[in-house]
Design an enzyme around this catalytic site. Structure first.
Site, PDB file in Angstrom:
ATOM      1  N   THR A  14     107.107  72.708 -33.879  1.00 46.51           N
ATOM      2  CA  THR A  14     107.276  74.096 -33.429  1.00 46.51           C
ATOM      3  C   THR A  14     105.925  74.806 -33.413  1.00 46.51           C
ATOM      4  O   THR A  14     105.597  75.528 -32.450  1.00 46.51           O
ATOM      5  CB  THR A  14     108.221  74.863 -34.384  1.00 46.51           C
ATOM      6  OG1 THR A  14     109.434  74.157 -34.451  1.00 46.51           O
ATOM      7  CG2 THR A  14     108.496  76.274 -33.906  1.00 46.51           C
ATOM      8  N   ARG A  21     101.467  77.581 -26.226  1.00 50.07           N
ATOM      9  CA  ARG A  21     101.858  78.727 -25.378  1.00 50.07           C
ATOM     10  C   ARG A  21     100.959  79.930 -25.636  1.00 50.07           C
ATOM     11  O   ARG A  21     100.732  80.750 -24.756  1.00 50.07           O
ATOM     12  CB  ARG A  21     103.327  79.099 -25.632  1.00 50.07           C
ATOM     13  CG  ARG A  21     104.306  78.057 -25.086  1.00 50.07           C
ATOM     14  CD  ARG A  21     105.736  78.582 -25.063  1.00 50.07           C
ATOM     15  NE  ARG A  21     106.286  78.714 -26.410  1.00 50.07           N
ATOM     16  CZ  ARG A  21     106.958  77.749 -27.033  1.00 50.07           C
ATOM     17  NH1 ARG A  21     107.168  76.596 -26.425  1.00 50.07           N
ATOM     18  NH2 ARG A  21     107.419  77.941 -28.246  1.00 50.07           N
ATOM     19  N   ASN A  41     116.683  65.917 -37.675  1.00 49.07           N
ATOM     20  CA  ASN A  41     117.052  65.378 -39.005  1.00 49.07           C
ATOM     21  C   ASN A  41     118.501  65.747 -39.331  1.00 49.07           C
ATOM     22  O   ASN A  41     119.229  64.964 -39.922  1.00 49.07           O
ATOM     23  CB  ASN A  41     116.238  65.956 -40.163  1.00 49.07           C
ATOM     24  CG  ASN A  41     114.856  66.372 -39.807  1.00 49.07           C
ATOM     25  OD1 ASN A  41     114.645  66.981 -38.780  1.00 49.07           O
ATOM     26  ND2 ASN A  41     113.912  66.038 -40.657  1.00 49.07           N
ATOM     27  N   CYS A  42     118.860  66.966 -38.914  1.00 45.39           N
ATOM     28  CA  CYS A  42     120.183  67.480 -39.283  1.00 45.39           C
ATOM     29  C   CYS A  42     121.309  66.677 -38.621  1.00 45.39           C
ATOM     30  O   CYS A  42     122.454  66.727 -39.061  1.00 45.39           O
ATOM     31  CB  CYS A  42     120.295  68.948 -38.894  1.00 45.39           C
ATOM     32  SG  CYS A  42     118.845  69.891 -39.398  1.00 45.39           S
ATOM     33  N   THR A 273      97.300  79.458 -46.755  1.00 43.20           N
ATOM     34  CA  THR A 273      97.127  79.012 -48.137  1.00 43.20           C
ATOM     35  C   THR A 273      95.933  79.768 -48.736  1.00 43.20           C
ATOM     36  O   THR A 273      95.395  80.682 -48.108  1.00 43.20           O
ATOM     37  CB  THR A 273      96.843  77.495 -48.172  1.00 43.20           C
ATOM     38  OG1 THR A 273      95.594  77.268 -47.507  1.00 43.20           O
ATOM     39  CG2 THR A 273      97.937  76.709 -47.466  1.00 43.20           C
ATOM     40  N   GLY A 282     107.343  75.221 -43.614  1.00 38.83           N
ATOM     41  CA  GLY A 282     108.440  74.255 -43.789  1.00 38.83           C
ATOM     42  C   GLY A 282     108.832  73.988 -45.228  1.00 38.83           C
ATOM     43  O   GLY A 282     108.607  74.805 -46.129  1.00 38.83           O
ATOM     44  N   TYR A 427     137.111  92.049 -31.606  1.00 39.41           N
ATOM     45  CA  TYR A 427     138.429  91.643 -32.081  1.00 39.41           C
ATOM     46  C   TYR A 427     139.455  91.452 -30.964  1.00 39.41           C
ATOM     47  O   TYR A 427     139.644  92.311 -30.118  1.00 39.41           O
ATOM     48  CB  TYR A 427     138.977  92.667 -33.095  1.00 39.41           C
ATOM     49  CG  TYR A 427     140.485  92.602 -33.226  1.00 39.41           C
ATOM     50  CD1 TYR A 427     141.091  91.432 -33.689  1.00 39.41           C
ATOM     51  CD2 TYR A 427     141.282  93.671 -32.847  1.00 39.41           C
ATOM     52  CE1 TYR A 427     142.467  91.336 -33.769  1.00 39.41           C
ATOM     53  CE2 TYR A 427     142.665  93.583 -32.927  1.00 39.41           C
ATOM     54  CZ  TYR A 427     143.250  92.406 -33.389  1.00 39.41           C
ATOM     55  OH  TYR A 427     144.605  92.301 -33.458  1.00 39.41           O
ATOM     56  N   LYS A 435     140.806  94.364 -38.987  1.00 36.16           N
ATOM     57  CA  LYS A 435     139.837  94.420 -40.090  1.00 36.16           C
ATOM     58  C   LYS A 435     139.401  92.979 -40.324  1.00 36.16           C
ATOM     59  O   LYS A 435     140.184  92.160 -40.805  1.00 36.16           O
ATOM     60  CB  LYS A 435     140.483  94.989 -41.353  1.00 36.16           C
ATOM     61  CG  LYS A 435     140.689  96.495 -41.277  1.00 36.16           C
ATOM     62  CD  LYS A 435     141.364  97.030 -42.522  1.00 36.16           C
ATOM     63  CE  LYS A 435     142.851  96.977 -42.361  1.00 36.16           C
ATOM     64  NZ  LYS A 435     143.679  97.685 -43.228  1.00 36.16           N
TER      65      LYS A 435
HETATM   66  P1  FAD Z   1     110.079  67.603 -41.697  1.00 36.10           P
HETATM   67  O1  FAD Z   1     110.922  68.011 -40.566  1.00 36.10           O
HETATM   68  O2  FAD Z   1     110.659  66.682 -42.694  1.00 36.10           O
HETATM   69  O3  FAD Z   1     108.764  66.986 -41.115  1.00 36.10           O
HETATM   70  C1  FAD Z   1     107.724  66.551 -41.958  1.00 36.10           C
HETATM   71  C2  FAD Z   1     107.027  65.374 -41.315  1.00 36.10           C
HETATM   72  O4  FAD Z   1     105.753  65.276 -41.860  1.00 36.10           O
HETATM   73  C3  FAD Z   1     107.703  64.048 -41.608  1.00 36.10           C
HETATM   74  O5  FAD Z   1     108.097  63.414 -40.436  1.00 36.10           O
HETATM   75  C4  FAD Z   1     106.644  63.240 -42.346  1.00 36.10           C
HETATM   76  O6  FAD Z   1     106.631  61.880 -41.952  1.00 36.10           O
HETATM   77  C5  FAD Z   1     105.376  63.920 -41.924  1.00 36.10           C
HETATM   78  N1  FAD Z   1     104.307  63.792 -42.907  1.00 36.10           N
HETATM   79  C6  FAD Z   1     104.333  64.101 -44.211  1.00 36.10           C
HETATM   80  N2  FAD Z   1     103.135  63.880 -44.778  1.00 36.10           N
HETATM   81  C7  FAD Z   1     102.315  63.413 -43.796  1.00 36.10           C
HETATM   82  C8  FAD Z   1     100.976  62.996 -43.771  1.00 36.10           C
HETATM   83  N3  FAD Z   1     100.206  63.039 -44.851  1.00 36.10           N
HETATM   84  N4  FAD Z   1     100.458  62.562 -42.613  1.00 36.10           N
HETATM   85  C9  FAD Z   1     101.223  62.526 -41.497  1.00 36.10           C
HETATM   86  N5  FAD Z   1     102.504  62.915 -41.458  1.00 36.10           N
HETATM   87  C10 FAD Z   1     103.042  63.360 -42.605  1.00 36.10           C
HETATM   88  N6  FAD Z   1     118.470  71.771 -42.554  1.00 36.10           N
HETATM   89  C11 FAD Z   1     119.315  72.706 -42.081  1.00 36.10           C
HETATM   90  O7  FAD Z   1     118.948  73.882 -42.016  1.00 36.10           O
HETATM   91  N7  FAD Z   1     120.575  72.370 -41.667  1.00 36.10           N
HETATM   92  C12 FAD Z   1     121.019  71.098 -41.706  1.00 36.10           C
HETATM   93  O8  FAD Z   1     122.156  70.817 -41.300  1.00 36.10           O
HETATM   94  C13 FAD Z   1     120.164  70.101 -42.212  1.00 36.10           C
HETATM   95  N8  FAD Z   1     120.570  68.811 -42.294  1.00 36.10           N
HETATM   96  C14 FAD Z   1     119.695  67.863 -42.715  1.00 36.10           C
HETATM   97  C15 FAD Z   1     120.116  66.540 -42.751  1.00 36.10           C
HETATM   98  C16 FAD Z   1     119.253  65.550 -43.181  1.00 36.10           C
HETATM   99  C17 FAD Z   1     119.713  64.143 -43.234  1.00 36.10           C
HETATM  100  C18 FAD Z   1     117.931  65.891 -43.567  1.00 36.10           C
HETATM  101  C19 FAD Z   1     116.982  64.833 -44.020  1.00 36.10           C
HETATM  102  C20 FAD Z   1     117.500  67.205 -43.545  1.00 36.10           C
HETATM  103  C21 FAD Z   1     118.380  68.205 -43.128  1.00 36.10           C
HETATM  104  N9  FAD Z   1     117.980  69.532 -43.086  1.00 36.10           N
HETATM  105  C22 FAD Z   1     118.856  70.480 -42.628  1.00 36.10           C
HETATM  106  C23 FAD Z   1     116.659  69.949 -43.564  1.00 36.10           C
HETATM  107  C24 FAD Z   1     115.677  70.111 -42.418  1.00 36.10           C
HETATM  108  O9  FAD Z   1     115.646  68.960 -41.654  1.00 36.10           O
HETATM  109  C25 FAD Z   1     114.302  70.418 -42.991  1.00 36.10           C
HETATM  110  O10 FAD Z   1     114.394  71.621 -43.706  1.00 36.10           O
HETATM  111  C26 FAD Z   1     113.244  70.545 -41.926  1.00 36.10           C
HETATM  112  O11 FAD Z   1     113.154  69.386 -41.167  1.00 36.10           O
HETATM  113  C27 FAD Z   1     111.906  70.836 -42.587  1.00 36.10           C
HETATM  114  O12 FAD Z   1     110.891  70.801 -41.646  1.00 36.10           O
HETATM  115  P2  FAD Z   1     109.411  70.349 -42.045  1.00 36.10           P
HETATM  116  O13 FAD Z   1     108.590  70.444 -40.846  1.00 36.10           O
HETATM  117  O14 FAD Z   1     108.977  71.095 -43.248  1.00 36.10           O
HETATM  118  O15 FAD Z   1     109.586  68.863 -42.523  1.00 36.10           O
END
Ligand code: FAD
Length: 844
Positions: A14, A21, A41-42, A273, A282, A427, A435
């Site tokens: 994102t 953009r 992931n979800c 940071t 995230g 409603y 209500k």
């Molecule tokens: P991520 O999307 O996990 O992305 C992080 C990425 O960074 C990973 O791919 C990892 O490989 C990469 N990475 C880490 N360290 C390094 C490095 N040093 N070098 C290179 N790459 C690196 N949330 C909801 O709100 N609703 C849901 O229904 C929901 N269901 C989920 C179901 C599952 C099975 C899982 C696993 C998660 C779910 N979540 C859900 C949580 C949601 O997916 C996460 O909150 C979200 O993806 C977080 O985004 P992020 O970018 O922080 O981490």
């Protein structure tokens, strides 16, 4: 400007797209350790369960499409292994070749996410034990299922992902067992809300252990042996660990970036940071909770995506946009129900000493008169002085999502419970009521806020000394008879005004009804008649009953059998509960199709509506009529069984699926006795035998318990019960204290070898030199199960005849004086006489 983004999924992708953009000329490099980027992931649990049929649908973007669309360089299978903040460089390692490369940056964004916790449990690294975070792990689980055809899965940890996996593996036909350390599933909601989830999981035949953890994993042939801390052991074919996650903040920490008390990367309101050129978003970041101010990590996709936009804007235009923090609005589907929460739960407020009040309301998803309205429980938590909303939780079948979003919107803007009452919602009968449930929650909370009503929570009531309270059940006598809180007197709301003199003016009075509405009316009557210390039990009997009943669902697969249709069933092979039981294909229903069946739709009605409707309809029809009632109140499943027992009608089948309960009941003649339940086969219409006889041959504690459980249950349903104790079974009837009686040598020997009374009985299995019975008794006590001695007393009070076999007594030298009071001594003729009058004859 050159920007490097570490992490290519929710937050990372994102940020990258938004940055492009914002800044067409920026050089953007996105680094991802795994092979995929920007995937859902979800959606992973639903792909495993086959709900999402195609793997491709998990990918929002591929590295190629991302590069093509956004002009962003994507490096997958590449790990960022070091950050040199002074030099503004990142060291990247190509995970395929092992080659390392240093890249410079002007701005760096960290979105590394969170990793699943994998505690050092012995045996945790063996085959068949998985965690679920990435597409690669998903593929591994999916492939394991395809190649090994597992029969039983164990899910360790009952959070959102654990329960989603439970549902999806169950959908694939696996037996599912969940092991959870806490006393409830879904820690984001409070106990009584989770108790609705527990009861729902039971209806789906999901086994679960609460307050228990995995001690070790072992192997048993090709299967995995799971040993629990409680000492239980069972075999499984597949294990999914969903114990929790922790932020991937190691890289940040090693480069001197500040890490907070939760282990997450500390960021300011611009998501920067302590290094102004490094931003983080995230699952890996820690941010003060908007309500409590407590540093918190939010492991949710929504906040990660929104933070990505803010960080990208601040990178492109300078620090102009601030992040307000997440209130953790979350939702999950758990089989047929939806569980959602926003803000802070009661337990967190309590732990942090923050003042709060709660109300629990039960509403319908839409107007009750429009078909298919479903029940919904809402917990509203607010500040006691100002009414500011602090949190909300909802469990229901339909429309939970839109209600939790309304709560979240009010909460996010610092709104109050009055604001909830004033929400103007769209409603029409299929969607809501005039209500809305959210309005109702607001009205009830407002009444508490302004002192019009005082609520007592179920746990406050259980924590009270009942002797100091006057507990009044204001429901109808019929509802009261179906079950009430021990010690409650029944004064139906419509009699209250004329029976005020029965209530003490100087004592605390706690009023309750089904869900809280009638008790509120009663509360207002009492207050306006001068009573001052009056409470309404929040959520009524429904919440109290849910929260105080047994929560776990242990050992349900111990006696599983594979039936001839290749499905796995519990209990007796001759009585499988087929998926169509209660539908139109089951044998019971086949026996009933010749009889005209009246159909009653009570969907949308809440307790006691479905039972009242049943009674009304039954009163109108002659004996022999069958009535099929459809209800959407899950409590109806339990109530209809009790009602049939009490009224002497026969429950022919009971089917509970997709939030609908369908009961088929046959009306019996007035003097008819209940004749068993559907799964025991069709009742024979002309059978006038009403007794139950058990021959008790065994002297083990477990069999004695089973005997008295059955005897008491049969007696409660109006049957005449006779227990005939013979040979070793006589030990159960022996007094615990020694009696001085004259015995011959053999009699003395038998007397010495046989257990003397209930206290000396061993277990038929796992006796462990007397440890087993002690553990069993301790467990029964902790689970509030009556002791064997109490069960015997209850049986005698209920008129159960206890007969000791004369012949066995003679052979074993047991004297009448050695037996407990109230025992008859009889011969085989006594047994045969009772047996011939009995519909059920059991040998224990
Ligand atoms: P991520 O999307 O996990 O992305 C992080 C990425 O960074 C990973 O791919 C990892 O490989 C990469 N990475 C880490 N360290 C390094 C490095 N040093 N070098 C290179 N790459 C690196 N949330 C909801 O709100 N609703 C849901 O229904 C929901 N269901 C989920 C179901 C599952 C099975 C899982 C696993 C998660 C779910 N979540 C859900 C949580 C949601 O997916 C996460 O909150 C979200 O993806 C977080 O985004 P992020 O970018 O922080 O981490």
């Amino acid at each position: 400007m050159k920007c490097i983004i570490i992490g290519g999924v929710a937050g990372g992708a994102t940020t990258a797209a938004r940055l492009r953009r914002n800044a067409e000329s920026a050089e953007i490099l996105m680094i991802e350790r795994g092979p995929d980027i920007s995937y859902a992931n979800c959606g992973l649990p639903y792909y495993i369960g086959g709900i999402i049929p195609e793997r491709d649908r998990l990918f929002v973007q591929t590295p190629e499409s991302f590069e093509r669309t956004f002009g962003i360089q994507v490096r997958t299978r590449t790990e960022a292994i070091a950050i040199d903040r002074l030099a503004h460089t990142v060291t990247l390692k190509d995970l395929s070749s092992g080659e390392q490369k240093v890249e410079s940056y002007d701005k760096l964004v960290l979105s590394p996410g969170a990793e699943p916790v994998r505690p050092p449990i012995p045996g945790i690294n063996q085959d068949g034990i998985f965690t679920l975070r990435s597409v690669a792990e998903t593929d591994a689980i999916k492939q394991f299922i395809e190649t090994h055809s597992p029969r039983k899965a164990v899910i360790v940890g009952a959070g959102f992902i654990g329960l989603e996996m439970a549902e999806n593996l169950h959908a694939l036909g696996l037996q599912v067992t969940i092991v959870e350390m806490a006393d409830q599933v879904m820690s984001v909601v409070d106990y009584e809300m989770a108790s609705e989830v527990h009861q729902h999981l039971k209806t789906k035949h999901v086994e679960f252990y609460l307050r228990d953890g995995v001690a070790s994993f072992g192997t048993n042939g090709s299967r995995i042996t799971v040993a629990l801390k409680s000492g239980r052991r069972f075999d499984a074919d597949l294990v999914v660990l969903s114990i929790g996650v922790r932020p991937e903040s190691r890289l940040a920490k090693e480069s001197g970036i500040d890490i907070g008390q939760t282990g997450g990367i500390k960021v300011n309101s611009y998501l920067a940071t302590n290094d102004p050129d490094i931003y983080a978003v995230g699952d890996a970041i820690e941010f003060p909770h908007p309500i409590s101010g407590i540093p918190t990590i939010t492991y949710l996709a929504g906040p990660a995506n929104k933070q990505g936009r803010i960080a990208a804007d601040n990178i492109a235009f300078g620090n102009t946009r601030t992040y307000g923090g997440a209130i953790a609005t979350a939702i999950a589907k758990v089989f047929d129900i939806t569980v959602a929460s926003t803000g802070l739960p009661e337990k967190v407020l309590k732990k942090n000493g923050m003042p709060y009040k709660c109300v629990i309301t039960h509403s319908s998803s839409h107007a009750g008169y429009y078909p298919d309205a479903r029940p919904m429980t809402i917990k509203t938590i607010f500040e006691p002085d100002t009414g500011r909303l602090l949190g909300a939780q909802i469990v229901g079948y339909e429309g939970v999502d839109k209600r939790i979003d309304l709560f979240a919107s009010i909460l996010r803007t610092g709104g109050t419970v009055e604001d909830l009452g004033e929400i103007e919602h769209a409603y029409a009968p299929p969607y809501s009521s005039a209500k809305d449930p959210v309005n109702i929650a607001g009205f009830v909370a407002e009444n508490v806020l302004t002192g019009k009503s005082r609520h007592m929570q179920w746990h406050e009531l259980t924590g009270c000394n009942f002797a100091d309270l006057h507990l009044v059940d204001v429901r109808t006598p019929e509802e009261y008879a179906l079950g009430t809180i021990e010690g409650a007197v029944n004064i139906p709301i419509y009699e209250l005004r004329s029976r005020l003199s029965e209530l003490p003016t100087s004592e605390t009075i706690v009023l309750f009804c089904g869900v809280g509405l009638r008790a509120y009316m009663a509360e207002r009557i009492l207050i306006q008649h001068g009573f001052t210390d009056v409470y309404n039990l929040s959520g009524g009997y429904k919440t109290y009953e849910l929260a105080t009943q047994r929560q776990g669902n242990e050992d349900i697969f111990e006696k599983d059998i594979i039936w001839k249709d290749d499905n796995i069933y519990q209990a007796v092979p001759s009585e499988p509960v087929t998926p169509s039981a209660g539908g139109t294909n089951g044998s019971t229903v086949k026996a009933a199709v010749a009889v005209e069946t009246l159909r009653v739709d009570a969907s949308g009605l809440q307790c006691p509506g479905p039972i009242m409707k049943l009674k009304q309809e039954m009163d109108k029809v002659p004996a022999g009529t069958q009535l099929e009632e459809l209800a959407t109140d899950p409590g109806f499943a339990r109530d209809v069984e009790s009602w049939c027992r009490m009224t002497g009608n026969t429950l022919l089948s009971l089917d509970e699926s997709a939030g609908r309960v369908k009961a088929l009941i046959r009306k019996n003649a007035n003097d008819a006795r209940p004749s068993g339940q559907a799964q025991h086969g069709p009742a024979s219409g002309n059978d006038t035998r009403t007794g139950t006889t058990l021959v008790v041959f065994s002297d083990s504690l477990d069999r004695a318990l089973a005997t008295f459980v059955i005897a008491n249950g049969a007696a409660a349903s109006g049957k005449t019960v006779t227990l005939f104790f013979t040979f070793w079974g006589l030990s159960i009837l022996r007094k615990n204290d020694k009696e001085k009686v004259h015995k011959d040598v053999m009699g003395r020997m038998f007397g010495w070898m046989l257990p003397r009374g209930t206290r000396q009985l061993g277990l038929s299995k796992i006796n462990f030199a007397g440890m087993g019975p002690r553990m069993m008794r301790a467990r029964m006590k902790s689970q509030n199960v009556a002791s064997l001695e109490q069960m015997i007393e209850s049986a005698q009070q209920a008129g159960v005849r206890i007969v000791a076999c004369q012949m066995s007594m003679d052979i074993m030298g047991i004297k009448r004086e050695e037996l407990i009071d109230g025992v008859e001594v009889g011969g085989v003729a006594t047994y045969l006489e009772h047996a011939s009058e009995s519909q059920v004859n059991l040998f224990v």
